[in-house]
Design a protein around this motif. Structure first.
Motif, short mmCIF file in Angstrom:
data_model
loop_
_atom_site.label_atom_id
_atom_site.label_comp_id
_atom_site.label_asym_id
_atom_site.label_seq_id
_atom_site.Cartn_x
_atom_site.Cartn_y
_atom_site.Cartn_z
N SER A 219 14.42 100.80 50.78
CA SER A 219 14.60 100.00 51.99
C SER A 219 16.08 99.77 52.23
CB SER A 219 13.88 98.65 51.83
OG SER A 219 14.25 97.75 52.85
N LEU A 220 16.46 99.62 53.49
CA LEU A 220 17.86 99.36 53.84
C LEU A 220 18.14 97.89 54.08
CD1 LEU A 220 20.71 100.41 54.68
CD2 LEU A 220 19.82 100.54 57.02
N TYR A 221 17.36 97.26 54.96
CA TYR A 221 17.76 95.92 55.40
C TYR A 221 16.57 95.10 55.87
CZ TYR A 221 17.43 97.32 60.38
OH TYR A 221 16.99 97.72 61.63
N GLY A 222 16.84 93.84 56.20
CA GLY A 222 15.85 92.93 56.75
C GLY A 222 16.56 91.65 57.17
N ARG A 223 15.84 90.79 57.91
CA ARG A 223 16.43 89.53 58.36
C ARG A 223 15.41 88.40 58.27
NH1 ARG A 223 16.91 89.89 63.92
NH2 ARG A 223 15.29 88.31 64.15
N PHE A 224 15.75 87.39 57.49
CA PHE A 224 14.95 86.17 57.44
C PHE A 224 15.40 85.23 58.56
CE2 PHE A 224 14.74 87.59 53.01
CZ PHE A 224 13.39 87.43 52.73
N ASP A 225 14.45 84.64 59.28
CA ASP A 225 14.77 83.63 60.29
C ASP A 225 14.38 82.26 59.76
OD1 ASP A 225 15.79 85.47 62.00
OD2 ASP A 225 14.06 85.54 63.34
N PHE A 226 15.34 81.33 59.81
CA PHE A 226 15.14 79.98 59.29
C PHE A 226 15.38 78.94 60.37
CE2 PHE A 226 16.16 82.27 55.37
CZ PHE A 226 15.26 81.72 54.47
N SER A 227 14.67 77.82 60.22
CA SER A 227 14.97 76.61 60.98
C SER A 227 15.69 75.65 60.04
CB SER A 227 13.67 75.97 61.50
OG SER A 227 13.95 74.71 62.08
N TRP A 228 16.86 75.15 60.48
CA TRP A 228 17.63 74.21 59.65
C TRP A 228 18.60 73.46 60.52
CZ3 TRP A 228 22.70 74.38 56.86
CH2 TRP A 228 22.77 73.40 55.87
N ASN A 229 18.63 72.14 60.37
CA ASN A 229 19.54 71.31 61.17
C ASN A 229 20.64 70.67 60.34
OD1 ASN A 229 18.22 69.36 59.74
ND2 ASN A 229 17.30 68.33 61.50
N GLY A 230 20.84 71.18 59.12
CA GLY A 230 21.87 70.62 58.26
C GLY A 230 21.36 69.58 57.28
N GLN A 231 20.10 69.20 57.43
CA GLN A 231 19.49 68.22 56.54
C GLN A 231 18.29 68.84 55.82
OE1 GLN A 231 20.90 65.14 56.22
NE2 GLN A 231 22.44 65.79 57.72
N GLY A 232 18.13 68.51 54.54
CA GLY A 232 16.98 69.01 53.80
C GLY A 232 17.06 70.50 53.55
N GLN A 233 15.91 71.12 53.36
CA GLN A 233 15.82 72.54 53.02
C GLN A 233 15.59 73.39 54.27
OE1 GLN A 233 16.11 74.16 50.12
NE2 GLN A 233 16.49 72.36 48.85
N PRO A 234 16.23 74.56 54.36
CA PRO A 234 15.88 75.50 55.43
C PRO A 234 14.41 75.92 55.31
CG PRO A 234 17.90 76.17 54.32
CD PRO A 234 17.30 75.08 53.49
N LYS A 235 13.75 76.09 56.44
CA LYS A 235 12.33 76.47 56.46
C LYS A 235 12.19 77.88 57.03
CE LYS A 235 10.87 72.46 54.98
NZ LYS A 235 10.22 72.30 53.64
N LEU A 236 11.51 78.74 56.28
CA LEU A 236 11.31 80.11 56.72
C LEU A 236 10.34 80.17 57.89
CD1 LEU A 236 11.65 83.19 56.26
CD2 LEU A 236 9.69 83.06 54.71
N LEU A 237 10.80 80.75 58.97
CA LEU A 237 9.94 80.96 60.14
C LEU A 237 9.24 82.30 60.08
CD1 LEU A 237 12.36 79.63 62.91
CD2 LEU A 237 10.55 78.38 61.70
#
Length: 308
Positions: free
Chosen positions: A30-48
């Motif tokens: 495999s070459l690549y991929g992209r994780f999309d996260f929701s994060w506002n600077g507080q707490g843990q990023p959440k995987l979308l």
């Protein structure tokens, strides 16, 4: 999932399943991929979601925002080693023969991403050729896919979803032709939203995951996502007074339900964080924003910087 043939959640035809299995058993790279996260600077990023098969926005994340940084914030830094990691990883993937790069002709975003990847492969010393997807042919006598010069295609980077490719008329020749694709067929599983409930079942309560289910049984606010929708198509958000649904061709398709994680909002713009992986290594960050909580292919790309 492959070992136990746990394919029912993915709603794939048997021919697609067998191509996934063959690709995994060959250990196709495999070459690549992209994780999309929701994060506002507080707490843990959440995987979308994980864009495992055909992620775009790479040119902006790699080259464009780096030039912006050097021109506008030269004293700052940026999470961005995409260009260097791409060249390095291409060298490990060198097929030793001509590598074709293909995308839908006339689609500016896809073509731009593919031509950029082709350029990084050239810088890595690989022999490459760009090939519009519509120019790919199948030579019945040789049993091989061929380019516009009737040269056999043995290795091809394609910016074209596997679920589309395997439904096309020539999809039945993929196995017998011996062609090898980037991204490989096993990435079809990772690109499906069906992975989200499975990840939650395997890792309940994980701080970077959102509750997800194949049934509409989540308490509170949720997002409905078709298994194979792209660019924000047919997304439904139900969160308090917020009722929002995007259009698209997947209205009646199988779907999953995921807990709602509001995107960071600044001046009326909702921002999603795209975290890029090259060869399994974190390599860069790209931010997209939109006036809508649903990110589409028309959403704006926003460069980033940080100062130690």
């Amino acid at each position: 999932m492959i070992e136990h043939r746990h394919f029912a959640p993915f709603a794939l035809p048997e021919s697609a399943i067998e191509e996934v299995v063959r690709s995994w058993k060959r250990q196709d790279p495999s070459l690549y991929g992209r994780f999309d996260f929701s994060w506002n600077g507080q707490g843990q990023p959440k995987l979308l979601e994980y864009n495992a098969d055909t992620p775009t926005g790479l040119l902006e994340a790699s080259v464009v925002q780096w030039h912006w940084l050097n021109e506008v914030k030269p004293e700052a830094d940026q999470f961005n080693s995409l260009h260097e990691k791409l060249i390095e990883h291409w060298r490990s993937l060198d097929p030793g023969s001509l590598l074709h790069f293909s995308a839908i002709d006339g689609h500016e975003e896809d073509t731009g991403n593919v031509l950029y990847l082709q350029d990084t492969a050239r810088q890595a010393g690989l022999s490459t050729r760009y090939l519009p997807l519509e120019f790919i042919g199948h030579h019945a006598g040789r049993g091989r896919f061929v380019d516009q010069y009737e040269q056999d295609i043995s290795h091809c980077f394609k910016l074209y979803p596997w679920e589309w490719l395997l439904q096309d008329d020539f999809g039945r020749f993929v196995d017998s032709s011996g062609i090898r694709f980037l991204e490989p067929a096993w990435k079809l599983l990772l690109s499906s939203k069906a992975m989200l409930p499975i990840l939650w079942q395997l890792n309940p309560g994980h701080p970077n995951l959102l509750p997800a289910s194949f049934q509409n049984d989540l308490p509170g606010a949720y997002v409905r996502k078709p298994l194979y929708s792209r660019e924000g198509e047919n997304i439904r958000i139900v969160a308090g007074d917020l009722r929002l649904e995007s259009d698209g061709p997947h209205a009646d398709a199988p779907c999953i339900y995921q807990g709602f994680a509001p995107l960071a909002e600044y001046d009326g713009n909702h921002a999603v964080l795209g975290c890029w992986m090259i060869g399994g290594q974190a390599a860069g960050l790209g931010i997209r924003e939109d006036a809508s909580p649903i990110t589409r292919d028309s959403s704006r790309f926003v460069p980033h910087y940080f100062i130690d």
